[in-house]
Design a protein around this motif. Structure first.
Motif, PDB file in Angstrom:
ATOM      1  N   ASP A   1       1.671  10.805 -29.959  1.00 13.36           N
ATOM      2  CA  ASP A   1       0.584  11.397 -30.352  1.00 13.36           C
ATOM      3  C   ASP A   1      -0.317  10.392 -30.125  1.00 13.36           C
ATOM      4  OD1 ASP A   1       2.012  13.638 -31.440  1.00 13.36           O
ATOM      5  OD2 ASP A   1       1.815  12.750 -33.553  1.00 13.36           O
ATOM      6  N   MET A   2      -1.567  11.026 -29.428  1.00 15.60           N
ATOM      7  CA  MET A   2      -2.568   9.854 -29.041  1.00 15.60           C
ATOM      8  C   MET A   2      -3.866  10.434 -29.815  1.00 15.60           C
ATOM      9  SD  MET A   2      -1.169   7.880 -26.996  1.00 15.60           S
ATOM     10  CE  MET A   2      -2.719   7.129 -26.162  1.00 15.60           C
ATOM     11  N   THR A   3      -4.613   9.265 -29.993  1.00 14.20           N
ATOM     12  CA  THR A   3      -5.813   9.754 -30.741  1.00 14.20           C
ATOM     13  C   THR A   3      -7.016   8.806 -29.971  1.00 14.20           C
ATOM     14  OG1 THR A   3      -4.912   9.877 -33.034  1.00 14.20           O
ATOM     15  CG2 THR A   3      -7.224   9.184 -32.807  1.00 14.20           C
ATOM     16  N   ARG A   4      -8.008   9.653 -29.522  1.00 14.17           N
ATOM     17  CA  ARG A   4      -9.260   9.077 -28.904  1.00 14.17           C
ATOM     18  C   ARG A   4     -10.350   9.044 -29.709  1.00 14.17           C
ATOM     19  NH1 ARG A   4      -9.769  12.313 -23.889  1.00 14.17           N
ATOM     20  NH2 ARG A   4     -11.034  13.541 -25.270  1.00 14.17           N
ATOM     21  N   SER A   5     -11.004   8.093 -29.853  1.00 18.81           N
ATOM     22  CA  SER A   5     -12.325   7.733 -30.780  1.00 18.81           C
ATOM     23  C   SER A   5     -13.329   7.110 -29.764  1.00 18.81           C
ATOM     24  CB  SER A   5     -12.021   7.330 -32.226  1.00 18.81           C
ATOM     25  OG  SER A   5     -11.657   5.872 -31.958  1.00 18.81           O
TER      26      SER A   5
ATOM     27  N   ASP B   1      -8.369  -6.772 -28.440  1.00 22.73           N
ATOM     28  CA  ASP B   1      -9.059  -8.043 -28.390  1.00 22.73           C
ATOM     29  C   ASP B   1     -10.529  -8.032 -29.043  1.00 22.73           C
ATOM     30  OD1 ASP B   1     -10.857 -10.034 -27.473  1.00 22.73           O
ATOM     31  OD2 ASP B   1     -10.235  -9.737 -25.258  1.00 22.73           O
ATOM     32  N   PRO B   2     -10.664  -8.686 -30.150  1.00 19.62           N
ATOM     33  CA  PRO B   2     -11.984  -8.461 -30.884  1.00 19.62           C
ATOM     34  C   PRO B   2     -13.130  -8.814 -30.161  1.00 19.62           C
ATOM     35  CG  PRO B   2     -10.755 -10.255 -31.466  1.00 19.62           C
ATOM     36  CD  PRO B   2      -9.724  -9.623 -30.604  1.00 19.62           C
ATOM     37  N   GLY B   3     -12.981  -9.647 -29.137  1.00 26.57           N
ATOM     38  CA  GLY B   3     -14.243  -9.733 -28.338  1.00 26.57           C
ATOM     39  C   GLY B   3     -14.683  -8.981 -27.350  1.00 26.57           C
ATOM     40  N   ALA B   4     -13.636  -7.839 -26.867  1.00 28.39           N
ATOM     41  CA  ALA B   4     -14.070  -6.755 -26.058  1.00 28.39           C
ATOM     42  C   ALA B   4     -14.591  -5.598 -26.961  1.00 28.39           C
ATOM     43  CB  ALA B   4     -12.610  -6.288 -25.523  1.00 28.39           C
ATOM     44  N   MET B   5     -15.784  -5.103 -26.470  1.00 29.25           N
ATOM     45  CA  MET B   5     -16.483  -4.267 -27.253  1.00 29.25           C
ATOM     46  C   MET B   5     -16.685  -2.748 -26.476  1.00 29.25           C
ATOM     47  SD  MET B   5     -17.442  -5.610 -30.216  1.00 29.25           S
ATOM     48  CE  MET B   5     -18.372  -4.519 -30.831  1.00 29.25           C
ATOM     49  N   ALA B   6     -15.533  -2.169 -26.644  1.00 28.42           N
ATOM     50  CA  ALA B   6     -15.471  -1.015 -25.926  1.00 28.42           C
ATOM     51  C   ALA B   6     -15.488   0.099 -26.921  1.00 28.42           C
ATOM     52  CB  ALA B   6     -13.925  -0.731 -25.271  1.00 28.42           C
ATOM     53  N   ALA B   7     -16.540   1.067 -26.397  1.00 33.80           N
ATOM     54  CA  ALA B   7     -16.822   2.252 -27.322  1.00 33.80           C
ATOM     55  C   ALA B   7     -15.833   3.180 -27.426  1.00 33.80           C
ATOM     56  CB  ALA B   7     -18.008   2.807 -26.839  1.00 33.80           C
ATOM     57  N   THR B   8     -15.076   3.427 -26.253  1.00 26.48           N
ATOM     58  CA  THR B   8     -13.758   4.440 -26.522  1.00 26.48           C
ATOM     59  C   THR B   8     -12.641   3.612 -26.858  1.00 26.48           C
ATOM     60  OG1 THR B   8     -15.088   5.836 -25.023  1.00 26.48           O
ATOM     61  CG2 THR B   8     -12.603   6.377 -25.462  1.00 26.48           C
ATOM     62  N   ARG B   9     -11.879   4.127 -27.682  1.00 26.26           N
ATOM     63  CA  ARG B   9     -10.668   3.469 -28.156  1.00 26.26           C
ATOM     64  C   ARG B   9      -9.510   4.558 -28.192  1.00 26.26           C
ATOM     65  NH1 ARG B   9     -11.407  -1.436 -30.264  1.00 26.26           N
ATOM     66  NH2 ARG B   9      -9.684  -1.664 -31.637  1.00 26.26           N
ATOM     67  N   LEU B  10      -8.257   3.999 -27.661  1.00 21.47           N
ATOM     68  CA  LEU B  10      -7.258   5.073 -27.752  1.00 21.47           C
ATOM     69  C   LEU B  10      -6.042   4.525 -28.242  1.00 21.47           C
ATOM     70  CD1 LEU B  10      -6.671   7.581 -26.023  1.00 21.47           C
ATOM     71  CD2 LEU B  10      -5.766   6.060 -24.140  1.00 21.47           C
ATOM     72  N   HIS B  11      -5.489   5.258 -29.291  1.00 18.89           N
ATOM     73  CA  HIS B  11      -4.458   4.736 -30.272  1.00 18.89           C
ATOM     74  C   HIS B  11      -3.245   5.750 -30.040  1.00 18.89           C
ATOM     75  CE1 HIS B  11      -2.548   2.966 -33.632  1.00 18.89           C
ATOM     76  NE2 HIS B  11      -2.308   4.168 -34.063  1.00 18.89           N
ATOM     77  N   GLY B  12      -2.199   5.155 -30.269  1.00 25.26           N
ATOM     78  CA  GLY B  12      -0.817   6.052 -29.971  1.00 25.26           C
ATOM     79  C   GLY B  12       0.163   5.811 -31.241  1.00 25.26           C
ATOM     80  N   THR B  13       0.515   6.851 -31.516  1.00 24.18           N
ATOM     81  CA  THR B  13       1.915   6.596 -32.340  1.00 24.18           C
ATOM     82  C   THR B  13       2.985   7.326 -31.701  1.00 24.18           C
ATOM     83  OG1 THR B  13       0.453   7.189 -34.320  1.00 24.18           O
ATOM     84  CG2 THR B  13       2.797   7.464 -34.585  1.00 24.18           C
ATOM     85  N   LEU B  14       4.091   6.606 -31.361  1.00 23.57           N
ATOM     86  CA  LEU B  14       5.326   6.959 -30.601  1.00 23.57           C
ATOM     87  C   LEU B  14       6.106   7.903 -31.660  1.00 23.57           C
ATOM     88  CD1 LEU B  14       6.064   6.254 -27.690  1.00 23.57           C
ATOM     89  CD2 LEU B  14       7.600   4.593 -28.768  1.00 23.57           C
ATOM     90  N   ARG B  15       6.457   9.223 -31.216  1.00 26.03           N
ATOM     91  CA  ARG B  15       7.227  10.014 -31.891  1.00 26.03           C
ATOM     92  C   ARG B  15       8.712  10.017 -31.418  1.00 26.03           C
ATOM     93  NH1 ARG B  15       4.650  10.254 -36.207  1.00 26.03           N
ATOM     94  NH2 ARG B  15       2.670  10.857 -36.121  1.00 26.03           N
TER      95      ARG B  15
ATOM     96  N   THR C   1     -16.635  -3.666 -13.265  1.00 28.83           N
ATOM     97  CA  THR C   1     -16.946  -4.094 -14.415  1.00 28.83           C
ATOM     98  C   THR C   1     -17.554  -2.697 -15.232  1.00 28.83           C
ATOM     99  OG1 THR C   1     -19.314  -3.900 -13.200  1.00 28.83           O
ATOM    100  CG2 THR C   1     -18.303  -6.359 -13.459  1.00 28.83           C
ATOM    101  N   ALA C   2     -18.060  -2.794 -16.414  1.00 26.15           N
ATOM    102  CA  ALA C   2     -18.246  -1.572 -16.976  1.00 26.15           C
ATOM    103  C   ALA C   2     -19.370  -1.974 -18.281  1.00 26.15           C
ATOM    104  CB  ALA C   2     -16.908  -1.113 -17.720  1.00 26.15           C
ATOM    105  N   THR C   3     -19.965  -0.973 -18.749  1.00 27.27           N
ATOM    106  CA  THR C   3     -20.822  -1.114 -19.717  1.00 27.27           C
ATOM    107  C   THR C   3     -19.714  -0.752 -20.971  1.00 27.27           C
ATOM    108  OG1 THR C   3     -21.244   1.157 -19.965  1.00 27.27           O
ATOM    109  CG2 THR C   3     -22.628  -0.220 -18.669  1.00 27.27           C
ATOM    110  N   ARG C   4     -20.496  -1.222 -22.280  1.00 30.26           N
ATOM    111  CA  ARG C   4     -19.603  -1.051 -23.639  1.00 30.26           C
ATOM    112  C   ARG C   4     -19.163   0.521 -23.750  1.00 30.26           C
ATOM    113  NH1 ARG C   4     -20.634   0.985 -28.722  1.00 30.26           N
ATOM    114  NH2 ARG C   4     -19.278   0.017 -30.403  1.00 30.26           N
ATOM    115  N   GLU C   5     -20.201   1.508 -23.099  1.00 29.98           N
ATOM    116  CA  GLU C   5     -19.832   2.944 -23.220  1.00 29.98           C
ATOM    117  C   GLU C   5     -18.740   3.427 -22.370  1.00 29.98           C
ATOM    118  OE1 GLU C   5     -22.812   1.569 -23.219  1.00 29.98           O
ATOM    119  OE2 GLU C   5     -23.170   1.726 -25.548  1.00 29.98           O
ATOM    120  N   SER C   6     -18.747   2.815 -21.228  1.00 28.99           N
ATOM    121  CA  SER C   6     -17.766   3.238 -20.071  1.00 28.99           C
ATOM    122  C   SER C   6     -16.092   2.711 -20.228  1.00 28.99           C
ATOM    123  CB  SER C   6     -18.227   3.124 -18.790  1.00 28.99           C
ATOM    124  OG  SER C   6     -18.381   1.683 -18.489  1.00 28.99           O
ATOM    125  N   ALA C   7     -15.955   1.466 -20.978  1.00 26.72           N
ATOM    126  CA  ALA C   7     -14.909   0.589 -21.289  1.00 26.72           C
ATOM    127  C   ALA C   7     -14.002   1.449 -21.889  1.00 26.72           C
ATOM    128  CB  ALA C   7     -15.392  -0.726 -21.553  1.00 26.72           C
TER     129      ALA C   7
END
Length: 196
Positions: free
Chosen positions: A145-149, A115-129, A46-52
């Protein structure tokens, strides 16, 4: 009498079957990515919004946004490895591999997909090069290229790359090398994410 009436129908169907094409013959096998490490069956956390952590859909240029494996012939020329076909687009396969690698290495709650129902504070996005074969060097290449926000305005980016040398430009060897490179990069991404 019935067998005689069916004869013209069967003859017509036989003639018609020579005119119908259902596309190219499928390849003998399809390529996929297999994680080097996986979470144990039955494991959960299990996790909090901040740790997911949420992995949102990865992007890819058109030459990689297909189920075929590209070959970089020259700086401006691309072909595809004969009979090398992914089970689905590599950006999706790679995103799931990264999610599983992070999950297995940290026990962290990782949400794979947008998933719009999953409220994770940290998001990871990638652009395949790159996710293919370089004919100039004889290497399988995985680059992303990875982006963490997270909460607030902080955004971190980093490029990851793996090159597997000595690869024969055939479906089997290229698939094995790309799986190896993808796992190497996924491990580096997991270490980067878990260090924060």
């Amino acid at each position: 009498m019935k067998p005689i009436r069916l004869l013209p129908v069967l003859a017509g169907a036989a003639l018609l079957s020579g005119c119908i094409s259902f596309g190219e013959d499928p390849p003998e096998s399809l390529l996929s990515l297999t994680p080097a490490t996986s979470a144990n069956a039955g494991s959960g956390t299990t996790a909090t919004r901040e740790s997911a952590l949420a992995l949102v859909e990865f992007e890819a240029p058109q030459r990689l946004d297909v189920t075929r494996v590209p070959v970089q012939i020259t700086d401006s020329s691309v072909a595809y490895v004969e009979n090398a076909v992914w089970v689905e687009k590599p950006a999706r396969l790679f995103r799931r591999l990264i999610a599983e690698t992070i999950r297995a290495g940290s026990g962290r709650v990782v949400i794979d997909g947008d998933d719009p129902g999953a409220m994770a504070a940290t998001r990871l996005h990638g652009t395949l090069r790159d996710f293919g074969f370089d004919a100039r060097t004889g290497e399988a290449v995985v680059a992303i290229d990875m982006t963490r926000s997270g909460d607030g305005s902080q955004v971190t980016t980093r490029r990851f790359e793996a090159r597997i040398p000595g690869v024969v430009p055939e479906a089997g060897p290229v698939g094995i090398a790309l799986n190896q490179g993808a796992n190497q990069v996924a491990g580096e991404i997991a270490a980067w994410v878990n260090a924060s």
